[in-house]
Every structure is written in structure tokens, then in C-alpha cells.
Motif scaffolding. Structure first.
Motif, PDB file in Angstrom:
ATOM      1  N   GLY A 148      -3.803  -3.213   7.341  1.00  0.00           N
ATOM      2  CA  GLY A 148      -3.624  -1.730   7.272  1.00  0.00           C
ATOM      3  C   GLY A 148      -2.290  -1.353   7.789  1.00  0.00           C
ATOM      4  N   GLU A 149      -1.944  -2.388   8.713  1.00  0.00           N
ATOM      5  CA  GLU A 149      -0.738  -2.087   9.529  1.00  0.00           C
ATOM      6  C   GLU A 149       0.478  -1.683   8.529  1.00  0.00           C
ATOM      7  N   THR A 150       0.429  -2.655   7.387  1.00  0.00           N
ATOM      8  CA  THR A 150       1.606  -2.293   6.472  1.00  0.00           C
ATOM      9  C   THR A 150       1.382  -1.406   5.245  1.00  0.00           C
ATOM     10  N   ALA A 151      -0.096  -1.598   4.783  1.00  0.00           N
ATOM     11  CA  ALA A 151      -0.553  -0.858   3.658  1.00  0.00           C
ATOM     12  C   ALA A 151      -0.610   0.777   3.865  1.00  0.00           C
TER      13      ALA A 151
ATOM     14  N   GLY B 229       0.996  -1.104   0.096  1.00  0.00           N
ATOM     15  CA  GLY B 229       0.121  -0.058   0.000  1.00  0.00           C
ATOM     16  C   GLY B 229       0.859   1.079  -0.201  1.00  0.00           C
ATOM     17  N   PRO B 230       0.419   2.400   0.153  1.00  0.00           N
ATOM     18  CA  PRO B 230       0.896   3.621   0.019  1.00  0.00           C
ATOM     19  C   PRO B 230       2.133   3.893   1.190  1.00  0.00           C
ATOM     20  N   ALA B 231       1.750   3.144   2.213  1.00  0.00           N
ATOM     21  CA  ALA B 231       3.058   3.198   3.390  1.00  0.00           C
ATOM     22  C   ALA B 231       4.331   2.357   2.921  1.00  0.00           C
ATOM     23  N   CYS B 232       4.378   1.505   2.081  1.00  0.00           N
ATOM     24  CA  CYS B 232       5.532   0.771   1.634  1.00  0.00           C
ATOM     25  C   CYS B 232       5.532   0.801  -0.063  1.00  0.00           C
TER      26      CYS B 232
ATOM     27  N   ALA C 233      -5.397 -14.059   9.534  1.00  0.00           N
ATOM     28  CA  ALA C 233      -5.682 -12.431   8.931  1.00  0.00           C
ATOM     29  C   ALA C 233      -6.456 -11.686   9.753  1.00  0.00           C
ATOM     30  N   THR C 234      -6.460 -10.411   9.740  1.00  0.00           N
ATOM     31  CA  THR C 234      -7.434  -9.235  10.163  1.00  0.00           C
ATOM     32  C   THR C 234      -6.806  -8.912  11.494  1.00  0.00           C
ATOM     33  N   GLN C 235      -6.565  -7.525  11.744  1.00  0.00           N
ATOM     34  CA  GLN C 235      -6.740  -6.802  12.973  1.00  0.00           C
ATOM     35  C   GLN C 235      -5.539  -7.190  13.921  1.00  0.00           C
ATOM     36  N   MET C 236      -4.600  -8.102  13.536  1.00  0.00           N
ATOM     37  CA  MET C 236      -3.571  -8.608  14.326  1.00  0.00           C
ATOM     38  C   MET C 236      -2.495  -7.651  15.255  1.00  0.00           C
ATOM     39  N   MET C 237      -2.222  -6.584  14.460  1.00  0.00           N
ATOM     40  CA  MET C 237      -1.431  -5.484  15.261  1.00  0.00           C
ATOM     41  C   MET C 237      -2.297  -4.255  14.720  1.00  0.00           C
TER      42      MET C 237
END
Length: 476
Positions: free
Chosen positions: A315-318, A14-17, A279-283
Motif C-alpha cells: 500500500g505504501e507505493t500503490a 497502483g493509483p499513487a504511481c 513483504a507486508t507492512q514494512m513502512m
């Protein structure tokens, strides 16, 4: 320096990486697979990222895999007026007839078959279950009247879940078919299919892959509907991996039922010897904070302890502020728990005498024997990757080192627990190959003088047949 953890990390692009530097730092911190989320994907952008990842693989000898995740039939409401709020007990009409601007009285539903699929008494969940409606009546053509059970603000284009309804939509929309063809063209390593309900959904995707590629791309079935849980045995027979997609699963089912479902799905996958991703909401809090909550740390640890092959970040990395730090933190948690004797593997030995029976049995014995003789590594030569799946599923303490001349599976296997793969193109006799591979493994630092090592091979080697030989070597 790459980490030595065995449980794999899937990170969403995603945009963050988006830069080469960040992607490299994430791989070094522990990412094994990058996920392309086709719900928010621009083809040119995806191509650019894939080229970056493959360029890094080539330059630094990484085997990072790429997973294309199809959006599936996400039901949504239309555009709403600003600030629409519905209250408990209100009646509201969902229409498919015309794309109107939504009010507290009437809302456009983008799914055309909606009035025909639903029945009175069934529930409509909106915006990840924040709003709940119960269907009062449907004209089976274009209008459905529902009563508000749990009210709140009705926002534009929010997702709709129908937990009690058998939806007539296929798992692949036109967008998904286009996205899948694009992903196949990019030679992705895995394709994930959302909202799988029946084996037919998986067969449709298999046929599409066969039509557009000479290679078999393995499919991950995302389990996020009650219907999938009813058909889970059949789904497991038709897919190559499972994903416990807790986001929609936690909306379609009461949230408190999801933990046991997660454990059961992991057990099902392990019994079938296929990989499983949680998957989902892990961190989730690490999207904006440098520190995860204790509950999140526990959640990641428990998924590893349950026996997941991989844990996934969205979302954490995206879009998060700390794409590299979240990977470092996750790697730390994984390394702290994954060698625990508390982790159990279902011990169902191969029974059904299929053509793979010999290979399965040899892989099972290799994993068991490695633990008994405390072998440091199990090395296998493979052309299809099948032995890697089988050995990984038994979770041996030894390193699982896979040597292959098949460029396609080199990265694909990076999703599997404990598997490290290496390019090997020599076609010499079995004895020479074993000696050669043992030397490579020693040079790479996996074993040293005096260590035991188990080699699996198909004899004769040049035929690239099924594994039929197990050999124990002592490193000199």
C-alpha cells in the motif's frame, strides 16, 4: 543516478504511481522490481504501466523487472446489512446455500466446499483475524454453526482464514488462471503464487506457463499458510524464489510466531540458494506520514540483516501519499546496514553431484576467493542466468556483474541480491571476451587500475554451455 545498494526493493503499482514521471523517480530512488497485484488489477491499466516501465528501461538503460502477483483462493463472506455486530458467545450460521444479505444470525460464505472441509473445534478468522469463531457443528452440505470467540463488527465481503482446516481449493482459481495467462502474454519477469500449500500448486502453474510461453518464467512461492510450512522442503525444491507474506501468515499463525518463521524461511531459501522477499507492512505508516516509525525502520533493517534478497512495499507505493519518499527512506535504511559483518550466510558448500555441480562449485569458489583477494567485481557471462543466482546466494563483497545476450533474463535478474546485468552480444574467443568485458567494467566505474576482478565463463564461449572457467584478472 541509480543507487548502489545490493538489497533489492519491490514496489507495488497502483493509483499513487501511475505517471511516467513518478515511476521514473521511484526507479531512480531505488526500485528494482514493480509488482502488479492482480487482486486489484485492470488489464488495460496494467498494460499501460508495463509499457511505461519498459519504455524507461529502453530509454535510460534501466533493468527494472515486473512481477505478476496472483491473488489465489481468497475466501470471503457475502454482503452484510449495515452495522452488524456479533458478541462473544453468540451462535451464528454460515451458509453456502443462497447468497443472502448477512445478519448477526446468518451469513453467506462464498466458498462452496466450506461445510465439507471444516470440522467442529476448528476456527474461522474474519477480517484479518479481528473476529474469531469456533465451529460447533457442520451438516457437511451447506450450513455451519459457529460460536463467537472474539466479537466485533461484521463487514461486507471480508476475507476469511481457516488456520486449522485443510482446504480442498487449488492455489489457482479461474481468475488466477486468466490473470496468469494475461501476465505470461505480457512477458512478466516473475510470477508469484499466493497460498501455496504443496508442490502440486507450483507444478500446475509451471504447466500453465509451459503451455502459454516458450520461455520459463520463474515462480515465487508465497508462504502464508501453516500447511506450506509443513511442506517447506518440497516447496523449495519446486519454486524459484520464496516470499514471506507476513499479512496472511500473521493471521493464520499467532502473530508472535511470525518473526521466527520469517528468519527460518530466509535461512531455508538461502540454504537452497534461491532468492527470498520479505513483504507486508514494512513502512505502513508512510502511507500517510513522511516519517516511518522506529519499529518499521528496525523491521526493514532486520530483514536485510537476516539475509533477504528483497524487501517489498504494498500500500505504501500503490495507494500511499509518498511513493517516491518511501523508496528513498527504504534505500537509506538498506545502505546503512547491508555491509555489516553481522550478516551471516549459511556455509553449506555444494555437495550433491548434479549436472550443475561444477557450475555451483565454481560460483561458490568465485565468491569466496573474491572476499579473500578483495576483488572489486565478479563478472559472469551467462545465457540462462543460473550463475547469477548462485553467486548472489553467497553474498560476496564484490560487485556481481552479469553479461548476457538473453534479453529475457536481463530484467529478471534484477530481483537478485547484488546483481547488475548488462546486454552483451559479442561472440569472440574467451581471451578477447574477458579483455572486452574488463574494459566495459572499468569504463562503467566499477573497477580501476590495480583492482582484481574475477571472470567466469563457459568455454568455448560460442557454445553457451555451463560455466567451467574461473579467471582472475588485474585491471591495467
Amino acid at each position: 543516478m541509480l543507487t548502489n545498494k545490493k538489497t533489492k526493493i519491490v514496489a507495488t503499482l497502483g493509483p499513487a504511481c501511475s505517471t511516467r514521471e513518478i515511476i521514473k523517480d521511484m526507479i531512480d530512488a531505488g526500485v528494482n522490481v514493480f509488482r502488479v497485484n492482480f487482486s486489484h488489477a485492470d488489464y488495460n491499466d496494467v498494460k499501460e504501466k508495463i509499457n511505461i516501465i519498459r519504455g524507461l528501461n529502453e530509454e535510460f538503460g534501466y533493468t527494472t523487472a515486473i512481477l505478476g502477483d496472483l491473488q489465489g483462493p481468497k475466501l470471503r463472506v457475502g454482503v452484510m446489512e449495515e452495522g452488524v455486530v456479533v458478541h462473544d458467545g453468540d451462535l451464528i450460521t454460515f451458509t453456502t446455500a443462497e447468497d443472502i444479505l448477512g445478519t448477526a444470525k446468518k451469513v453467506f460464505m462464498k466458498y462452496q466446499n466450506f461445510p465439507n472441509d471444516v470440522n467442529p473445534g476448528e476456527r474461522i478468522l474474519l477480517d484479518d483475524g479481528k473476529l474469531i469463531f469456533e465451529i460447533v457443528e457442520t451438516d457437511k452440505k451447506s450450513e455451519v454453526i459457529a460460536r463467537v470467540i472474539q466479537g466485533g463488527e461484521l463487514k461486507s465481503k471480508k476475507g476469511v482464514n481457516l488456520p486449522n482446516t485443510k482446504i480442498s481449493l487449488p492455489a489457482m482459481t479461474e481468475k488466477d488462471i486468466a490473470d496468469a495467462i494475461f501476465a505470461i502474454g505480457q512477458n512478466v519477469d516473475w510470477i508469484a503464487l499466493s497460498f501455496v500449500k504443496t508442490p502440486r500448486d507450483l507444478q500446475d502453474l509451471q504447466e500453465l506457463i509451459a503451455e502459454h510461453s516458450e520461455y520459463k518464467i520463474p515462480i515465487i512461492a508465497k508462504i502464508e499458510m501453516p500447511e506450506a510450512l509443513e511442506n517447506i522442503d518440497k516447496i523449495v525444491a519446486y519454486c524459484d524464489a520464496l516470499m514471506v507474506a507476513r499479512g496472511d501468515l500473521g493471521v493464520e499463525l499467532p502473530a508472535h510466531e511470525v518473526p521466527l518463521v520469517q528468519k527460518e524461511l530466509i535461512r531455508r531459501a538461502k540454504t537452497a540458494r534461491i532468492p527470498v522477499i520479505v513483504a507486508t507492512q514494512m513502512m505502513e505508516t508512510m502511507i500517510t506520514s513522511l516519517t516511518p516509525t522506529r519499529a518499521e525502520v528496525n523491521d526493514v533493517a532486520n530483514s536485510v540483516m537476516d539475509g533477504a534478497d528483497a524487501v517489498m512495499l504494498s500500500g505504501e507505493t500503490a495507494t500511499g501519499n509518498y511513493p517516491v519518499q518511501v523508496i528513498q527512506k527504504m534505500t537509506q535504511i538498506i545502505e546503512a546496514v547491508e555491509d555489516s559483518p553481522l550478516i551471516q550466510v549459511p556455509q553449506n558448500t555444494p555437495q550433491i553431484k548434479t549436472k550443475r555441480f561444477i557450475t555451483k562449485t565454481i560460483c561458490h569458489h568465485a565468491a569466496t576467493m573474491a572476499n579473500v583477494i578483495k576483488a572489486k567485481a565478479i563478472c559472469t557471462l551467462t545465457n540462462s542466468g543460473y550463475t547469477a543466482f548462485q553467486i548472489s546466494a553467497w553474498r560476496p563483497n564484490a560487485h556481481i556483474l552479469v553479461f548476457t545476450s538473453n534479453q529475457r533474463i536481463l530484467t529478471q535478474l534484477n530481483l537478485l541480491w547484488g546483481v547488475k546485468s548488462f546486454m552483451y552480444t559479442k561472440d569472440v574467443s574467451t581471451d578477447d571476451t574477458v579483455t572486452d568485458i574488463n574494459e566495459i567494467v572499468k569504463q562503467k566505474g566499477f573497477v580501476q587500475k590495480g583492482d582484481f576482478l574475477i571472470n567466469l565463463a563457459a568455454m568455448p564461449i560460442k557454445d553457451k554451455g555451463m560455466v567451467n572457467t574461473l579467471r582472475v584478472s588485474e585491471i591495467e
